[in-house]
Design a protein around this motif. Sequence first.
Motif, PDB file in Angstrom:
ATOM      1  N   GLY A 175       0.896  -1.359   0.084  1.00 22.52           N
ATOM      2  CA  GLY A 175       0.348  -0.118  -0.126  1.00 22.52           C
ATOM      3  C   GLY A 175       1.057   0.816  -0.104  1.00 22.52           C
ATOM      4  N   LYS A 176       1.463   0.749  -0.796  1.00 17.46           N
ATOM      5  CA  LYS A 176       2.880   2.400  -1.437  1.00 17.46           C
ATOM      6  C   LYS A 176       3.190   2.609  -3.077  1.00 17.46           C
ATOM      7  CE  LYS A 176       4.699   0.724   3.345  1.00 17.46           C
ATOM      8  NZ  LYS A 176       6.576   0.595   4.022  1.00 17.46           N
ATOM      9  N   ALA A 177       3.860   3.611  -2.690  1.00 13.49           N
ATOM     10  CA  ALA A 177       4.525   4.505  -3.351  1.00 13.49           C
ATOM     11  C   ALA A 177       5.665   3.889  -3.004  1.00 13.49           C
ATOM     12  CB  ALA A 177       3.693   6.041  -4.191  1.00 13.49           C
ATOM     13  N   ILE A 178       6.772   3.468  -4.179  1.00 12.82           N
ATOM     14  CA  ILE A 178       8.233   3.461  -3.113  1.00 12.82           C
ATOM     15  C   ILE A 178       8.748   3.946  -4.527  1.00 12.82           C
ATOM     16  CG2 ILE A 178      10.184   1.491  -3.513  1.00 12.82           C
ATOM     17  CD1 ILE A 178       7.798   1.074  -1.256  1.00 12.82           C
ATOM     18  N   ILE A 179       9.882   5.226  -3.734  1.00 10.37           N
ATOM     19  CA  ILE A 179      10.527   6.432  -4.556  1.00 10.37           C
ATOM     20  C   ILE A 179      11.858   6.103  -4.830  1.00 10.37           C
ATOM     21  CG2 ILE A 179      11.058   9.068  -4.881  1.00 10.37           C
ATOM     22  CD1 ILE A 179       9.126   9.286  -2.375  1.00 10.37           C
ATOM     23  N   PHE A 180      11.944   5.885  -6.116  1.00 10.19           N
ATOM     24  CA  PHE A 180      13.947   5.796  -6.418  1.00 10.19           C
ATOM     25  C   PHE A 180      14.374   6.698  -6.954  1.00 10.19           C
ATOM     26  CE2 PHE A 180      11.237   3.800 -10.209  1.00 10.19           C
ATOM     27  CZ  PHE A 180      12.772   3.979 -10.624  1.00 10.19           C
ATOM     28  N   ASP A 181      16.378   6.845  -7.424  1.00  7.81           N
ATOM     29  CA  ASP A 181      16.451   7.812  -7.761  1.00  7.81           C
ATOM     30  C   ASP A 181      16.649   7.447  -9.290  1.00  7.81           C
ATOM     31  OD1 ASP A 181      19.502   8.570  -9.543  1.00  7.81           O
ATOM     32  OD2 ASP A 181      18.888   9.998  -7.885  1.00  7.81           O
ATOM     33  N   LEU A 182      16.812   8.086 -10.090  1.00  2.14           N
ATOM     34  CA  LEU A 182      16.122   7.345 -11.643  1.00  2.14           C
ATOM     35  C   LEU A 182      18.033   7.745 -12.336  1.00  2.14           C
ATOM     36  CD1 LEU A 182      13.912   9.979 -13.556  1.00  2.14           C
ATOM     37  CD2 LEU A 182      13.576   7.249 -12.874  1.00  2.14           C
ATOM     38  N   LYS A 183      18.865   7.857 -11.608  1.00  5.11           N
ATOM     39  CA  LYS A 183      19.978   7.568 -11.775  1.00  5.11           C
ATOM     40  C   LYS A 183      20.781   6.609 -11.545  1.00  5.11           C
ATOM     41  CE  LYS A 183      21.617  12.825 -12.872  1.00  5.11           C
ATOM     42  NZ  LYS A 183      22.527  13.311 -13.131  1.00  5.11           N
ATOM     43  N   THR A 184      20.932   6.646 -10.393  1.00  4.28           N
ATOM     44  CA  THR A 184      21.278   5.717  -9.741  1.00  4.28           C
ATOM     45  C   THR A 184      20.426   4.097  -8.973  1.00  4.28           C
ATOM     46  OG1 THR A 184      21.004   6.133  -7.580  1.00  4.28           O
ATOM     47  CG2 THR A 184      22.895   6.727  -8.034  1.00  4.28           C
ATOM     48  N   LEU A 185      18.956   3.720  -9.353  1.00  2.00           N
ATOM     49  CA  LEU A 185      18.278   3.141  -8.817  1.00  2.00           C
ATOM     50  C   LEU A 185      18.134   3.047  -7.627  1.00  2.00           C
ATOM     51  CD1 LEU A 185      18.106   1.085 -12.399  1.00  2.00           C
ATOM     52  CD2 LEU A 185      16.839   3.255 -12.335  1.00  2.00           C
ATOM     53  N   LYS A 186      18.481   3.506  -7.377  1.00  2.00           N
ATOM     54  CA  LYS A 186      18.655   3.342  -5.803  1.00  2.00           C
ATOM     55  C   LYS A 186      17.189   4.288  -4.846  1.00  2.00           C
ATOM     56  CE  LYS A 186      22.196   1.484  -5.615  1.00  2.00           C
ATOM     57  NZ  LYS A 186      23.065   0.437  -4.949  1.00  2.00           N
ATOM     58  N   VAL A 187      16.720   2.925  -4.087  1.00  2.00           N
ATOM     59  CA  VAL A 187      15.155   3.193  -3.290  1.00  2.00           C
ATOM     60  C   VAL A 187      16.103   4.745  -2.458  1.00  2.00           C
ATOM     61  CG1 VAL A 187      13.522   2.771  -1.896  1.00  2.00           C
ATOM     62  CG2 VAL A 187      13.907   0.937  -3.845  1.00  2.00           C
TER      63      VAL A 187
END
Length: 345
Positions: free
Chosen positions: A109-121
């Motif tokens: 029940g969440k939106a997980i946010i990640f960095d587009l360059k590193t693909l790290k959460v």
Amino acid sequence: MKFSKFGWLATGVLLAVVGSVSLLAAAAGYHLLATYKIGAAEGSTREYFDYITVDSASRRVYVSHGTEIKVLDSDSGAVVGTISGLKQDHGVAVASEFGKGFISDGAQGKAIIFDLKTLKVTGEAKADKDADAVIYDPFSKRIFVMDGDPHNATVIDAKSGGVVGTIELGGGPEFAVADGKGTIYVNLEDKSELLAIDSTSMKIKSRWPLAPAGAPTALAMDVEHHRLFSAGRKPQMLVVLDSDNGKVIQSFPISSGVDAAAYDPETGLIFASTRDGMVHVFHEDSPDKFSEAETIKTEYGAKTMGLDTKTHKLFLSTAEFGPAPAEGKRAEPIKGSFHVLVYGR
């Protein structure tokens, strides 16, 4: 430059040949270009897959795969990264201007946010149960997560990652699209309706019936000509609507289990992919006239799809399936057999 009679004849023949080759190239249908084997997702007890998001500008394909997102190079098919540790992910929304991606995880029940360059959460935002479709609206700079079971949408500020509100939809949402001018459109599967939502005020502006289609899932849009393409399962139809007033302009029968749609603004082609292993292709002859172009035979289960608007290639995901356990029951995908199919001309 002077031409003899023979020269003019030769030139005419050459032009005719070139013209014929061009026509043949234009008429050539979509066919399988590549298959990328992905294998089993770490930590998953079953083979599950959902939305495919193609970021044509960055040349990346985000493939939902149960407990992970596989990120592929859209040109080579190489895996450039894996976002893991998820429970049951559905879709990915890309907010390039903020360097962020958002994954809808229905089980958490969440939106997980990640960095587009590193693909790290880098964070998460609380959504609701069955967080499913997710899109970015560049007009409001917000992320919209469609929460299936609670019949609402969670709205997130793309820059900060904070939740700014919840919209009660009055039905179970499926696919959604943004027109980039302040309106979000979303299919309500259980109501056979399409909603228009003001992305700034977060208020519902319109509710439109989708007959002759029913149980709508897939949705795509021609923003320039204000046309929506909604595909349903009961009955199995694709309908074309005017996004200004909800008027149904035209409809077409399709095969069963539709789950994704896409529109290519350069070619004027509309695609609808189904569980039966078909991609139905239609052409926008004019904003008020549409025609069937072709039907692409894919593989059983390849109902999710993404379009690369730069190369016009289609990306679909599926797996190998075992025998149906009983009459009237669906066959289950075999764990570890997940793969991505690429079709093009």
